[in-house]
Design an enzyme around this catalytic site. Structure first.
Site, PDB file in Angstrom:
ATOM      1  N   LYS A 168       0.864  -1.178   0.000  1.00  0.00           N
ATOM      2  CA  LYS A 168       0.000   0.000   0.000  1.00  0.00           C
ATOM      3  C   LYS A 168       0.898   1.224   0.000  1.00  0.00           C
ATOM      4  O   LYS A 168       2.040   1.180   0.471  1.00  0.00           O
ATOM      5  CB  LYS A 168      -0.931   0.019   1.212  1.00  0.00           C
ATOM      6  CG  LYS A 168      -0.293   0.168   2.573  1.00  0.00           C
ATOM      7  CD  LYS A 168       0.176   1.548   2.971  1.00  0.00           C
ATOM      8  CE  LYS A 168      -0.868   2.620   2.798  1.00  0.00           C
ATOM      9  NZ  LYS A 168      -0.302   3.940   3.276  1.00  0.00           N
ATOM     10  N   THR A 179       6.930   5.520   0.962  1.00  0.00           N
ATOM     11  CA  THR A 179       6.090   5.323   2.140  1.00  0.00           C
ATOM     12  C   THR A 179       5.080   4.277   1.892  1.00  0.00           C
ATOM     13  O   THR A 179       4.143   4.475   1.140  1.00  0.00           O
ATOM     14  CB  THR A 179       5.277   6.534   2.467  1.00  0.00           C
ATOM     15  OG1 THR A 179       6.170   7.525   2.780  1.00  0.00           O
ATOM     16  CG2 THR A 179       4.382   6.251   3.643  1.00  0.00           C
ATOM     17  N   GLU A 259      -1.191   9.758  -5.105  1.00  0.00           N
ATOM     18  CA  GLU A 259      -2.256  10.731  -4.847  1.00  0.00           C
ATOM     19  C   GLU A 259      -2.299  11.861  -5.868  1.00  0.00           C
ATOM     20  O   GLU A 259      -1.383  12.664  -5.990  1.00  0.00           O
ATOM     21  CB  GLU A 259      -2.059  11.354  -3.461  1.00  0.00           C
ATOM     22  CG  GLU A 259      -2.411  10.399  -2.341  1.00  0.00           C
ATOM     23  CD  GLU A 259      -2.016  10.945  -0.980  1.00  0.00           C
ATOM     24  OE1 GLU A 259      -1.311  11.963  -0.909  1.00  0.00           O
ATOM     25  OE2 GLU A 259      -2.442  10.330   0.017  1.00  0.00           O
ATOM     26  N   ASN A 378      -3.938  16.358  -0.082  1.00  0.00           N
ATOM     27  CA  ASN A 378      -3.049  16.475   1.062  1.00  0.00           C
ATOM     28  C   ASN A 378      -3.311  17.694   1.919  1.00  0.00           C
ATOM     29  O   ASN A 378      -2.672  17.895   2.945  1.00  0.00           O
ATOM     30  CB  ASN A 378      -1.596  16.428   0.604  1.00  0.00           C
ATOM     31  CG  ASN A 378      -1.230  15.024   0.203  1.00  0.00           C
ATOM     32  OD1 ASN A 378      -1.268  14.131   1.043  1.00  0.00           O
ATOM     33  ND2 ASN A 378      -0.956  14.821  -1.073  1.00  0.00           N
TER      34      ASN A 378
END
Lengths: 383, 383
Positions: A168, A179, A259, A378
């Site tokens: 993920k 990350t 994202e 974000n």
């Protein structure tokens, strides 16, 4: 099937109520053996989450029986209480499975700076243990998602053995390690030392070369479990190649789902003096907000590439750099090259090739463009 | 009045047709003496623009008579032809003013990787020379703007002498030197060595601590000219203090006008082992896209602050860091502190204070939030 494609593994995903969305949020991967080898790499962020501190210790003897993961909370920057929560989670998993807590790896992902709701985690341990199945990989891969839009899985099959993995990660994607949480399993017969070397080699050229937004996480963990259940032996090179193939696929999937991104950008540096310098130069470009915003606007702004290259200490003559964008040589000898209007930036995949004319080393780092959507997601983060 | 507030200076701005918008785009600042001291600092980007290469040479003897500046084109990554264009510009200015070309500093700003339209530059030299006036500062300050929304000027007066300056810069703002052109003038009686030391001290704590978007330019130039026309002498400390005051004002104006920004953010690191480490830690936070996007969303996301701090090599214990945002101690001992809902992020100015508990040094670096507007402006760049 990913983490349950290799023999000797069961997995599960379940909903413990950690996410406001009501999506599944806890996962468990169990190695039923006969071998219980483990290797792992973790974030190099000095501010590391409680589960990272715990898991470093858990894998240090080369043995692990299970990995418990939760989304909906990173358990990072949570002090002594956070570490106690991770420890308690491992104890619960161990009691449920009948193993030692020190053989339970724990991974968490989500918002930093919030305590985990431990009654829900405790319920989640029971739910996942009950749901364990030899075809549970999809459920597990789905349960570890945060802002990911799709689960990430990969499998490679060899003669009689296989390697599978799930990951993920969609933001705070930067090395060392993007990350991410990642669990990779294999049923090959090997030993802990070979496994460790294979994982380090694999991550160095895959996850460590993804840099979506320059932000290094507190929770990055890649765990590789080996059951030996295939009964098939393979040499170190074969194991390394298969693990690398799985990691490369997962890393590419992370970039593709980053994202808010509208372009996946491969920055390839050629003819560097050393591979480290090639990576340094590529990284400087993948971290340039101006370059990344230009690509979002479909502008092959090679001046911003050179401006980024010029901030590094790598060996090169600042007057002899070449840059190509999607095959068009827009910059030649650090000056104006072919017409930038020839560059087609409609496709999602973009390839920037920088030639330093300083040696024989090469390296590619992947990043994404900087978009309105990235800023939006974000500035309103919620898991 | 800025660059013409000190005695002995004339300035002008004019329209040479370099900008599609039709706004003024060339400026000239002339030092009429009696002294002609100069000091300058330039970008540390190894890919430097032709005017930077030229001007380094021009100021190396400590003397300059004039500074010619253009917006609408950076003349960077333009190879030998770009350098010839700068050289020719200096020759023209010198012929027009009756001085040596090597006493003419040249500065350019705008798009990288395009040649300057030299016939327009040549016309611009004539236009600015004709318009030179002792009250020409405002016109000059306006002519050097690119994506700046307002001209930036500052003046400080001392007993019988003064220092004034103008600057441009709204993007590619990162040290060494924020991306910018800046001309500072003074009529104090001093010498070239004192002037040089004063400028280096001033920029180190002002322009070098602005990091709007982490991107270092190819063209940054700060020039300080001294005419001695006041007839007043001042000691080195007084000169340094006055120059620093002007630079600090201009640096703060750059942050306030940064492309697309909705917040100006001061990241202050306290109790660091050394000032360099305080700057390193502050810089890691000012370069975190996730932190900057959170501030845009008025989210006091201190977890992203700690995640950034943890990527540095500065001396600190990762478990004892404190973070306050606008006066609220949201993080205590690297864990959950006071309620983040108490933080008011409505004001444009944001103050983040990070206490490392590792020594006595402190430093502040200024940045901006990461906004939709930043992405928009930089994905559709035009001067």
């Amino acid at each position: 099937m990913s983490v349950t494609s290799a023999q000797g593994f069961r997995a599960a995903g379940a909903t413990a109520g950690l996410k406001a969305s009501g999506s599944s949020d806890v996962a468990l991967v169990v190695n039923d053996g006969p071998d219980h080898h483990v290797a792992a790499v973790f974030t190099s962020n000095r501010v590391e989450a409680a589960p990272v501190t715990w898991s470093r210790q858990a894998v240090s003897d080369g043995r692990a029986d299970a990995v418990f993961l939760n989304s909906g909370g990173a358990n990072a920057c949570t002090g002594a209480r956070g570490f106690q929560d991770t420890h308690r989670t491992a104890e619960l998993v161990a009691t449920t499975l009948g193993c030692s807590a020190l053989d339970v790896v724990v991974c968490s992902t989500g918002l930093i700076g919030e305590f985990l709701p431990m009654e829900r985690i405790e319920a989640g341990v029971g739910l996942t243990a009950e749901a364990l199945a030899t075809d549970g990989a999809d459920d597990a891969a789905r349960a570890i998602m945060t802002t990911d839009s799709v689960p990430k899985q990969a499998t490679v099959s060899r003669d009689g053995w296989s390697v599978g993995g799930m990951a993920k990660g969609a933001g705070m994607l930067a090395p060392g390690l993007a990350t991410m949480l990642c669990v990779v399993t294999t049923d090959v017969v090997t030993d802990a030392a070979t496994l460790d070397a294979a994982l380090r080699t694999a991550t160095a050229s895959t996850f460590d070369r993804v840099d979506s937004d320059g932000c290094m996480s507190t929770n990055d963990t890649v765990v590789l479990l080996a059951s030996g259940a295939s009964g098939v032996q393979a040499d170190a090179d074969e194991v390394t190649a298969a693990v690398t193939e799985v990691c490369a696929s997962l890393a590419r999937q992370l970039v593709a789902d980053a994202e808010g991104a509208s372009h996946d950008i491969a920055v390839e540096v050629r003819s560097a003096a050393t591979e480290l310098e090639a990576v340094e130069v590529a990284r400087s470009v993948t971290r340039s907000n101006l370059f990344k915003a230009a690509i979002f606007g479909k502008d092959p702004n090679w001046g911003r590439v050179l401006a980024a290259v010029g901030t590094t200490d790598a060996a090169f003559d600042p007057t002899t750099i070449d840059v190509a964008v999607n095959g068009v040589q827009v910059c030649r000898s650090s000056s104006v090259g072919d017409d930038r209007d020839l560059v087609d930036l409609e496709p999602r995949e973009v390839r920037v090739v920088i030639d330093l004319h300083a040696g024989d080393a090469t390296a590619t780092v992947w990043t994404n463009d900087l978009t309105h959507e990235y800023v939006h997601e974000n500035s309103a983060y919620s898991t």
